[in-house]
Design a protein around this motif. Sequence first.
Motif, PDB file in Angstrom:
ATOM      1  N   SER A   5       3.808  -6.705   7.926  1.00  0.00           N
ATOM      2  CA  SER A   5       3.869  -5.415   7.175  1.00  0.00           C
ATOM      3  C   SER A   5       3.432  -4.045   7.861  1.00  0.00           C
ATOM      4  O   SER A   5       4.143  -3.050   7.805  1.00  0.00           O
ATOM      5  CB  SER A   5       3.617  -5.459   5.686  1.00  0.00           C
ATOM      6  OG  SER A   5       2.274  -5.369   5.638  1.00  0.00           O
ATOM      7  N   SER A  10       5.856  -1.457   8.664  1.00  0.00           N
ATOM      8  CA  SER A  10       5.622  -0.142   8.060  1.00  0.00           C
ATOM      9  C   SER A  10       5.502   1.174   9.114  1.00  0.00           C
ATOM     10  O   SER A  10       6.207   2.071   8.765  1.00  0.00           O
ATOM     11  CB  SER A  10       4.387  -0.183   7.258  1.00  0.00           C
ATOM     12  OG  SER A  10       4.043   1.355   6.536  1.00  0.00           O
ATOM     13  N   GLU A  16       5.611  -3.210   0.062  1.00  0.00           N
ATOM     14  CA  GLU A  16       4.459  -2.894  -0.839  1.00  0.00           C
ATOM     15  C   GLU A  16       4.652  -3.852  -1.986  1.00  0.00           C
ATOM     16  O   GLU A  16       3.559  -4.453  -2.406  1.00  0.00           O
ATOM     17  CB  GLU A  16       4.511  -1.536  -1.555  1.00  0.00           C
ATOM     18  CG  GLU A  16       4.214  -0.575  -0.524  1.00  0.00           C
ATOM     19  CD  GLU A  16       4.485   1.034  -0.866  1.00  0.00           C
ATOM     20  OE1 GLU A  16       4.737   1.158  -2.163  1.00  0.00           O
ATOM     21  OE2 GLU A  16       4.363   1.859   0.000  1.00  0.00           O
TER      22      GLU A  16
END
Length: 122
Positions: free
Chosen positions: A62, A66, A35
């Motif tokens: 990501s 994630s 993040e």
Amino acid sequence: LLGVVVKAEEPHLEEQKNKLVVQVAKGKNRLVELENEILRLLAETKGSLLDDLSLIDTLQESKVISETVTEQVAVAEQTMIKIDAARENYRPAGLRSAVLFFVLNDLVAIDPMYQFALVAYV
């Protein structure tokens, strides 16, 4: 003392719980790092966001990481719930050992001869 009792009776449960705690913490830290990286790239981007290929690659990477980390964290948390349920079987023994420990610890007020370390009780 519950952890000490479980470690003595079923060491694999205690080891697995410790490993899962570390794994969940690492996974959550990795999500926070992702993040922060995305926010940094967004802040540094000049012009159109669609023209920044490194930002798009980072976002795609990501997203995959994630999803993987989120799945691992969910599995680890479910496993920890099962381990905690198994540990609850030892709660009465842990409670009795805690009471015994503090009783023996207070015996030092009667006579210094009764000074023991926790290791002496295990």
